[in-house]
Motif scaffolding. Sequence first.
Motif, short mmCIF file in Angstrom:
data_model
loop_
_atom_site.label_atom_id
_atom_site.label_comp_id
_atom_site.label_asym_id
_atom_site.label_seq_id
_atom_site.Cartn_x
_atom_site.Cartn_y
_atom_site.Cartn_z
N ARG A 1 -12.11 28.54 18.12
CA ARG A 1 -11.71 27.35 18.88
C ARG A 1 -12.78 27.01 19.92
N PHE B 1 2.82 29.18 15.29
CA PHE B 1 3.01 28.97 13.85
C PHE B 1 4.46 28.62 13.51
N SER C 1 -2.41 17.36 15.55
CA SER C 1 -3.29 18.30 14.83
C SER C 1 -3.66 17.82 13.44
N PRO D 1 -1.37 26.25 3.73
CA PRO D 1 -2.36 25.34 4.32
C PRO D 1 -1.75 24.00 4.74
N LEU E 1 -4.67 20.05 -1.96
CA LEU E 1 -5.39 21.06 -1.18
C LEU E 1 -6.79 20.56 -0.81
N ARG E 2 -7.41 19.89 -1.76
CA ARG E 2 -8.76 19.36 -1.49
C ARG E 2 -8.74 18.33 -0.37
N PRO F 1 -1.47 31.01 18.00
CA PRO F 1 -0.92 29.65 17.89
C PRO F 1 0.59 29.70 17.61
N ASN G 1 -0.19 24.72 8.02
CA ASN G 1 -1.27 25.04 8.97
C ASN G 1 -2.08 23.81 9.37
N ALA G 2 -2.02 22.76 8.56
CA ALA G 2 -2.69 21.51 8.94
C ALA G 2 -2.02 20.90 10.17
N SER H 1 -7.00 29.26 4.87
CA SER H 1 -5.64 29.03 4.43
C SER H 1 -4.62 29.48 5.49
N VAL I 1 -0.26 22.95 12.58
CA VAL I 1 -0.08 23.92 13.68
C VAL I 1 -1.11 23.62 14.78
N PRO I 2 -0.65 23.37 16.00
CA PRO I 2 -1.60 23.06 17.08
C PRO I 2 -2.50 24.27 17.37
N ASP I 3 -3.73 23.97 17.82
CA ASP I 3 -4.65 25.09 18.09
C ASP I 3 -4.52 25.63 19.52
N LEU J 1 -5.54 24.57 10.77
CA LEU J 1 -6.68 23.88 10.17
C LEU J 1 -7.74 23.48 11.20
N SER J 2 -7.25 23.02 12.37
CA SER J 2 -8.21 22.55 13.38
C SER J 2 -9.12 23.69 13.85
N VAL J 3 -8.63 24.92 13.78
CA VAL J 3 -9.44 26.08 14.15
C VAL J 3 -10.33 26.50 12.98
N ILE K 1 -6.72 18.22 2.11
CA ILE K 1 -6.49 18.86 3.42
C ILE K 1 -7.83 19.19 4.08
N PHE K 2 -8.77 19.65 3.26
CA PHE K 2 -10.08 20.02 3.83
C PHE K 2 -11.06 18.87 3.69
#
Lengths: 416, 134
Positions: free
Chosen positions: A322, B112, B68, B94, B130-131, B110, B97-98, A338, B100-102, A342-344, B133-134
């Motif tokens: 981060r 979760f 996020s 994932p 999935l693709r 975090p 997790n897209a 995974s 979940v705030p950092d 994601l932001s991290v 997401i990234f």
Amino acid sequence: MTEYYVCPGCALLCDDIEVEIEDGKVTKVNSACRKGVARMKGCSDPMECTVDDEKTDVDAAITKAADILREAKDPLIFGHGNSSSQAQQLSIDIAKRTGAYLDDTSSFCQGPIIEAILQDKLKTCTLDDIRHKADVIVFWGADPSNSHPRHLSRYSYFPRGNERQRGWEEDRTAIAIDIRKSDTAEICGQSNFYRIPMAADAEFMEALVSALSGKVPKTSFDFDKKKILQLANVLKKAKFGVICVGLGLVYSLDELEPLFILMDKLNEVSSFHLLPMVGQYNMRGFNQNLFDKTGYINRVKFDGEDNSVKHGADFSVIESLRNRSVDAALIIGSDPLSSLPLSVARYLAEIPLITIDPCRNLTATKSTVTIPCALSGVEAGGTAMRMDGVEVELKKVIDTDNLTDEEILRRIKEAI
Amino acid sequence: MGFGQFLSSPEIKLKVVTFRDVFQNTAQESSRFGEDYCKLSAVIKLDPKDIVKLSIKEGETVIVKNKSGKVVVKAEGSESEESHTGIAYMVNSPWSNALVPDETGGSGVPSFKDFEVSVQGAKGERITSLRDIF
């Protein structure tokens, strides 16, 4: 004589697994849960050996990995939950040599509980103790029916243990405390299910301590006092009680103090133990190995020059990514792209990244170097530690051309 | 194209709790890039009353977003007998997790299992791959 193998699917490390092999492949896995069967049969996306997305041989990949780690000012070495203890020891050596940040999944998982157990702040027991002696089993924020499918059948509820010959029907009481009715809560039954609001675990513990002390248990969410008193009564009568701590509880507590107070109270009135429901098969092994060498279980940063070690949240995988304080990363036995927010995790794609794993994962797709390794417990042996701290020897089932994680790290270490 | 196409979908705020699912986990063991893993991961489980509030039917896709990130996932009714309006469940993946705030408040951990999102019918938009997401 039947040969039994150890399943590396989770930190139960079930050691009663029978396999059938055809043409050098595991074709059938008996006794394991569905997750274990899938792990032992192997993935359909094996990792390829690559540098900059081009296929290469393992020697070239190891050389490049060593270059990245040597040139980095502040590398991160992360993962280890699915690595043998031997590989973990080498990770620690490489981290020392390169002045790296070193962390594992426990950093955002069961870390605080394991740390407290290793520091003798919480009374614990083995899975075998639970099988043979436990009469009151509390699943708190834990759903082993999904996370550790054989937990209830091998150890905590259904077996006839030495001192629990009447099994679950008469000799054991299973209790679920959770914010939702999980599959495990279904098994415990409606009368033994305590549904609490989100983030109310600490307050519920406090009410439970009151009830155990003979006081009226009050909660801001008006939980039925009679039901808390009934629960306290069951816990008081336990001959060998155990609280299986899941992530639901770990994440809900800002600090462990309420849990310490509850455990102290429970051990005043009966005998209670605590078991961390560790997920990955050798996360606890990593915590123990690092603890033995540094006195810390995770979140460390070595100083390459004077061999000193710093520890704390700033050196955790989450904060180091981060804050962008690392400039390269070696990931072993894990898939942070995974499993992290994601932001991290996105930052990992911006720095030179090395992934070592038997299977192609999301992290591999963003890696500069990918190195396939043998699947521990199937294609390689090694040592691992169960969730209860018992060491287990993994056995090799079949051969592979891939090097073990241990061998890959040894060669990276030598090349550095 | 139905009349509903021209109406704005109601948006509601929910808290998300993530959980583990052995079937999704098994799919993950076989392949993180497989159809099964996506099918079992890209799902949000809602209370029936929240489904009504969203003016959607079970099985339709919804947009789930916050500061996020944003994903399109399938909305399912949860099997829970007890009401949990305002709280939705997502399997740990994932896709969750897209969102979940950092922020960790300096703890390195975090949230979760406790984060806020807004949810809105996606009007047939496809599930985020999935693709994507990234």
